[in-house]
Each structure stands twice: as C-alpha cells, then as structure tokens.
Write a protein that holds these residues in place. Structure first.
Motif, PDB file in Angstrom:
ATOM      1  N   ALA A   8      28.239  -2.975  29.654  1.00 57.28           N
ATOM      2  CA  ALA A   8      27.778  -2.293  28.448  1.00 57.28           C
ATOM      3  C   ALA A   8      26.599  -3.024  27.819  1.00 57.28           C
ATOM      4  O   ALA A   8      25.615  -2.397  27.398  1.00 57.28           O
ATOM      5  N   ALA A   9      26.686  -4.356  27.766  1.00 57.60           N
ATOM      6  CA  ALA A   9      25.603  -5.139  27.169  1.00 57.60           C
ATOM      7  C   ALA A   9      24.318  -5.011  27.986  1.00 57.60           C
ATOM      8  O   ALA A   9      23.218  -4.898  27.434  1.00 57.60           O
ATOM      9  N   ALA A  10      24.456  -5.022  29.316  1.00 55.77           N
ATOM     10  CA  ALA A  10      23.273  -4.915  30.170  1.00 55.77           C
ATOM     11  C   ALA A  10      22.613  -3.551  30.055  1.00 55.77           C
ATOM     12  O   ALA A  10      21.385  -3.442  29.970  1.00 55.77           O
ATOM     13  N   LEU A  11      23.418  -2.492  30.037  1.00 54.13           N
ATOM     14  CA  LEU A  11      22.855  -1.148  29.951  1.00 54.13           C
ATOM     15  C   LEU A  11      22.294  -0.837  28.575  1.00 54.13           C
ATOM     16  O   LEU A  11      21.418   0.025  28.440  1.00 54.13           O
ATOM     17  N   GLU A  12      22.760  -1.547  27.574  1.00 50.09           N
ATOM     18  CA  GLU A  12      22.175  -1.383  26.239  1.00 50.09           C
ATOM     19  C   GLU A  12      20.731  -1.867  26.246  1.00 50.09           C
ATOM     20  O   GLU A  12      19.865  -1.297  25.579  1.00 50.09           O
ATOM     21  N   VAL A  13      20.474  -2.920  27.014  1.00 48.91           N
ATOM     22  CA  VAL A  13      19.115  -3.465  27.114  1.00 48.91           C
ATOM     23  C   VAL A  13      18.275  -2.653  28.095  1.00 48.91           C
ATOM     24  O   VAL A  13      17.080  -2.422  27.871  1.00 48.91           O
ATOM     25  N   ALA A  14      18.886  -2.233  29.209  1.00 49.41           N
ATOM     26  CA  ALA A  14      18.163  -1.504  30.262  1.00 49.41           C
ATOM     27  C   ALA A  14      18.955  -0.248  30.621  1.00 49.41           C
ATOM     28  O   ALA A  14      19.681  -0.239  31.618  1.00 49.41           O
ATOM     29  N   PRO A  15      18.838   0.814  29.825  1.00 52.32           N
ATOM     30  CA  PRO A  15      19.650   2.023  30.036  1.00 52.32           C
ATOM     31  C   PRO A  15      19.479   2.658  31.411  1.00 52.32           C
ATOM     32  O   PRO A  15      20.405   3.318  31.911  1.00 52.32           O
ATOM     33  N   ASP A  16      18.325   2.481  32.032  1.00 56.08           N
ATOM     34  CA  ASP A  16      18.073   3.076  33.348  1.00 56.08           C
ATOM     35  C   ASP A  16      18.451   2.146  34.495  1.00 56.08           C
ATOM     36  O   ASP A  16      18.175   2.454  35.665  1.00 56.08           O
ATOM     37  N   GLY A  17      19.068   1.023  34.179  1.00 56.85           N
ATOM     38  CA  GLY A  17      19.437   0.065  35.211  1.00 56.85           C
ATOM     39  C   GLY A  17      18.322  -0.917  35.514  1.00 56.85           C
ATOM     40  O   GLY A  17      17.255  -0.910  34.880  1.00 56.85           O
ATOM     41  N   PHE A  18      18.549  -1.755  36.505  1.00 57.37           N
ATOM     42  CA  PHE A  18      17.637  -2.858  36.812  1.00 57.37           C
ATOM     43  C   PHE A  18      16.970  -2.651  38.166  1.00 57.37           C
ATOM     44  O   PHE A  18      17.612  -2.274  39.148  1.00 57.37           O
ATOM     45  N   ARG A  41       5.320 -13.612  36.322  1.00 58.68           N
ATOM     46  CA  ARG A  41       4.895 -12.515  37.197  1.00 58.68           C
ATOM     47  C   ARG A  41       4.819 -11.183  36.458  1.00 58.68           C
ATOM     48  O   ARG A  41       4.520 -10.157  37.069  1.00 58.68           O
ATOM     49  N   GLY A  42       5.128 -11.183  35.182  1.00 54.37           N
ATOM     50  CA  GLY A  42       5.025  -9.968  34.388  1.00 54.37           C
ATOM     51  C   GLY A  42       6.278  -9.135  34.322  1.00 54.37           C
ATOM     52  O   GLY A  42       6.250  -7.986  33.868  1.00 54.37           O
ATOM     53  N   ALA A  43       7.426  -9.687  34.756  1.00 55.53           N
ATOM     54  CA  ALA A  43       8.684  -8.951  34.720  1.00 55.53           C
ATOM     55  C   ALA A  43       9.363  -9.089  33.362  1.00 55.53           C
ATOM     56  O   ALA A  43       9.154 -10.069  32.629  1.00 55.53           O
ATOM     57  N   THR A  44      10.181  -8.104  33.025  1.00 55.60           N
ATOM     58  CA  THR A  44      11.085  -8.183  31.884  1.00 55.60           C
ATOM     59  C   THR A  44      12.404  -8.740  32.393  1.00 55.60           C
ATOM     60  O   THR A  44      12.953  -8.244  33.385  1.00 55.60           O
ATOM     61  N   VAL A  45      12.922  -9.772  31.731  1.00 52.00           N
ATOM     62  CA  VAL A  45      14.078 -10.489  32.262  1.00 52.00           C
ATOM     63  C   VAL A  45      15.247 -10.440  31.288  1.00 52.00           C
ATOM     64  O   VAL A  45      15.099 -10.713  30.090  1.00 52.00           O
ATOM     65  N   VAL A  46      16.421 -10.101  31.828  1.00 49.23           N
ATOM     66  CA  VAL A  46      17.696 -10.181  31.122  1.00 49.23           C
ATOM     67  C   VAL A  46      18.543 -11.210  31.871  1.00 49.23           C
ATOM     68  O   VAL A  46      18.580 -11.196  33.107  1.00 49.23           O
ATOM     69  N   ASN A 103      14.208 -18.741  24.326  1.00 50.66           N
ATOM     70  CA  ASN A 103      13.030 -19.606  24.333  1.00 50.66           C
ATOM     71  C   ASN A 103      12.296 -19.570  25.670  1.00 50.66           C
ATOM     72  O   ASN A 103      11.087 -19.838  25.731  1.00 50.66           O
ATOM     73  N   LEU A 104      13.027 -19.243  26.740  1.00 52.86           N
ATOM     74  CA  LEU A 104      12.403 -19.123  28.051  1.00 52.86           C
ATOM     75  C   LEU A 104      11.788 -17.749  28.271  1.00 52.86           C
ATOM     76  O   LEU A 104      11.092 -17.536  29.270  1.00 52.86           O
ATOM     77  N   GLY A 105      12.062 -16.806  27.358  1.00 48.36           N
ATOM     78  CA  GLY A 105      11.466 -15.481  27.469  1.00 48.36           C
ATOM     79  C   GLY A 105      12.394 -14.403  27.987  1.00 48.36           C
ATOM     80  O   GLY A 105      11.940 -13.302  28.316  1.00 48.36           O
ATOM     81  N   ALA A 106      13.711 -14.706  28.067  1.00 49.17           N
ATOM     82  CA  ALA A 106      14.676 -13.725  28.560  1.00 49.17           C
ATOM     83  C   ALA A 106      15.514 -13.169  27.419  1.00 49.17           C
ATOM     84  O   ALA A 106      15.690 -13.815  26.374  1.00 49.17           O
ATOM     85  N   THR A 107      16.060 -11.971  27.627  1.00 50.36           N
ATOM     86  CA  THR A 107      17.052 -11.410  26.715  1.00 50.36           C
ATOM     87  C   THR A 107      18.431 -11.821  27.214  1.00 50.36           C
ATOM     88  O   THR A 107      18.808 -11.451  28.342  1.00 50.36           O
ATOM     89  N   PRO A 108      19.193 -12.576  26.432  1.00 53.94           N
ATOM     90  CA  PRO A 108      20.490 -13.049  26.922  1.00 53.94           C
ATOM     91  C   PRO A 108      21.609 -12.041  26.680  1.00 53.94           C
ATOM     92  O   PRO A 108      21.602 -11.313  25.685  1.00 53.94           O
ATOM     93  N   ILE A 109      22.549 -11.995  27.624  1.00 55.56           N
ATOM     94  CA  ILE A 109      23.783 -11.235  27.441  1.00 55.56           C
ATOM     95  C   ILE A 109      24.934 -12.092  27.944  1.00 55.56           C
ATOM     96  O   ILE A 109      24.742 -12.938  28.826  1.00 55.56           O
ATOM     97  N   ASP A 132       8.650  -4.915  36.635  1.00 58.22           N
ATOM     98  CA  ASP A 132      10.049  -4.944  37.056  1.00 58.22           C
ATOM     99  C   ASP A 132      10.961  -5.347  35.899  1.00 58.22           C
ATOM    100  O   ASP A 132      10.605  -6.202  35.074  1.00 58.22           O
ATOM    101  N   THR A 133      12.132  -4.736  35.860  1.00 56.03           N
ATOM    102  CA  THR A 133      13.196  -5.159  34.954  1.00 56.03           C
ATOM    103  C   THR A 133      14.227  -5.898  35.787  1.00 56.03           C
ATOM    104  O   THR A 133      14.822  -5.328  36.713  1.00 56.03           O
ATOM    105  N   VAL A 134      14.444  -7.172  35.460  1.00 57.21           N
ATOM    106  CA  VAL A 134      15.216  -8.071  36.318  1.00 57.21           C
ATOM    107  C   VAL A 134      16.444  -8.589  35.571  1.00 57.21           C
ATOM    108  O   VAL A 134      16.333  -9.051  34.429  1.00 57.21           O
TER     109      VAL A 134
END
Length: 307
Positions: free
Chosen positions: A201-211, A169-174, A187-193, A147-149
């Motif tokens: 724009a910042a969110a879609l740059e990381v996850a172009p197909d949405g969440f 749980r194995g998710a990719t987190v923004v 440091n917690l393992g997330a990509t910050p925006i 999951d992309t969260v």
C-alpha cells in the motif's frame, strides 16, 4: 606480517591475530601495503563455510576483498602502477586465502585503480564491493532517466550506493528501510517506505502505476510483493534471491571486479557526487569485533578496518 586469520570454518570465535608470511607476488600482481580494508557479509559467510560449494578457501585464511593502500611491490608486467602509488581494489581472487585484513595483500592488477587525491583511504576501502554491486546492478537493468525504481534494503551498504547512483542517472527512487533510516534515505534523494506489513500500500501510494525497476539488495521476503508492484514490462534484479531470475525473468547479480567501474566510483566520491556512509572504524587488532558488529545485521553504511 600481522593479519586477522581463521584456521577452520565456524563462528566469530575462529578469528585470531597471527603472524603470517608476506604474500608472494605474481607477474600481474601488486603487493599493497594495506591502509584500510572494507568488510562485507560475504566475508563471514565464507568463514562459516556457507559458500564452500562456490568459493574455494585455503586455510589458514585472511578475510577481506576490499582494500585501499600503497603499492609496495610491482609484478613483472604491471606497467599501470609504480611503487608508492595509492590504490584501491576489489581484490577478489579465485581462492580465499590472502585477504585485506592484513598488513600486506596481493592485488591482481586487473582489479585495481589509482586512488584520487581527494578520496580518503577509509572511504576508498568502503567503495569496492558494495559500490560495484550497486553500479553493476543498475547497468544490468539499464536504469536511466524517467525510471521509477524501488530498492529493497536501501539504507544498507549496497543500497545506499544504489539510491545515489540511480538518482545520478535521473531515476525516481523509492527505498524500503526501517523508520530510523528514513531521514537518511531522504537525504540521499529517495522516498522512504517501511518494509513488512503495509509495504504494498505504501509503495503504490508513491507509484500508483507500479515500478519500472525493482531491485532487491536485502533478500528474505523482499521480492514477495513483486507481482503487485512491478509495472508491465518492468525489470527485476536481486543480489540475494534467485527468484528474480527464475520467477520474474530478471537477473541474479554476482559482483565482478572491474577496475574501470571502480575508477568511476572513486571519481564520483572524490568529486562529492557520491556519499560514503562509514558506520564504524576499527583497528586490525579489533578485527573480530568489527565482524561481530557487521554480523548483527543492523549496520547502516560500511565498517572499515584501518591497518
């Protein structure tokens, strides 16, 4: 016993340190000698009277539902625990009256779990409400591998646990957060925006197909961009905005006591798999100051009062 109390509804100036009667014990209740108490925004919202339509309060009231301490007395039917046991609990009762900002607290046995030896009382007191809120949100949304969260309010008390539990749980987190908290989220393992202007724009740059999943731990305008960011078939939840359910077909989360889930959070923390961020600690006599800091709304992690 000594406790932080308020005798009528209103602001932080309603708090006072007072001597009150020790709590009575029920057949399925423990009396816990409080070592540490976690505080949460819901505590002062109750004190201000905002939740009078949802939660009954008996005045004078002691705030606080998060507790870590030592069992002082057991009820007639509490075979899970003995006097002297170290415990933690999300000890929310049906009525606000006997909270954790006191020397002793009545704790329904269904809300309590044994504190692992490797977990400090301070960290244990910081876990219950925020940790359970994050865990129950992820459970409701069935967050898992692949999951992309997107987590709004990712650096707050609930969000910090949400990021870590989703990663476990194995998710990719923004996560959205102010720039000063971006390194913390990394440091917690997330990509910050950043939140606010430019979020989409910042969110879609990381996850172009949405969440696949959007979680709102912040409230306010956080869900406004959901139609632009949610992937087809995606899931939504919020702890602060009913639109998650009414507009987006998702869930509005109101955390529930769950001893088994709390035991799992305690185990993960004691093992070093879950990090607790403590923003500040205060003594009981400084309880009003602890809530004053919390009410400023810019705290990263948890504030704990030690008794």
């Amino acid at each position: 016993m000594k406790a932080l109390v308020y005798r009528d509804f209103g602001g932080n100036d309603r708090f006072e340190i007072a001597q009150v009667d020790r709590p009575h014990i029920g057949p399925d209740t423990l009396v816990v000698r409080v070592v540490a108490a976690g505080i949460n925004p819901v505590d002062y919202k109750v004190r201000e009277g905002y939740l009078r339509g949802a939660i009954d309060t008996v005045l004078p009231a002691v705030p606080g539902w998060d507790v870590a301490g030592i069992v002082e007395q057991t009820g007639l039917d509490t075979p899970e625990f003995a006097v002297g046991d170290a415990v933690l609990a999300y000890a929310r009762a049906d009525v606000v009256q006997h909270g954790s900002l006191a020397e002793f607290m009545p704790v329904p046995v269904r809300t309590a779990t044994t504190k692992p030896e490797g977990l400090s009382f301070t960290d244990a007191a910081a876990l219950p409400l925020t940790g359970l809120t994050a865990l129950q949100t992820l459970e409701r949304l069935a967050v898992g591998e692949g999951d992309t969260v997107l987590i709004h309010g990712a650096a707050g008390g609930v969000g910090s646990f949400g990021v870590q539990l989703a990663r476990l749980r194995g998710a990719t987190v923004v996560g959205t957060a102010s720039p000063r908290n971006h390194d913390y989220l990394r440091n917690l393992g997330a990509t910050p925006i950043p939140y606010g202007d430019g979020l989409v724009a910042a969110a879609l740059e990381v996850a172009p197909d949405g969440f696949d999943v959007i979680i709102d731990f912040a409230g306010g305008t956080s869900l406004d961009a959901t139609p632009e960011l949610l992937a087809e078939g995606g899931r939504v939840a919020s702890i602060a905005d009913a639109r998650a359910r009414t507009e987006f077909g998702g869930h509005y989360i109101w955390v529930r006591p769950d001893a088994d889930q709390l035991a799992e959070l305690a185990r993960l923390t004691a093992a070093g798999d879950l990090r607790v961020e403590i923003a500040a600690t205060y003594a009981l006599d400084e309880g009003a100051a602890a809530y004053a800091q919390l009410e400023e709304g810019h705290t990263r992690g948890k504030i704990v009062v030690t008794i």
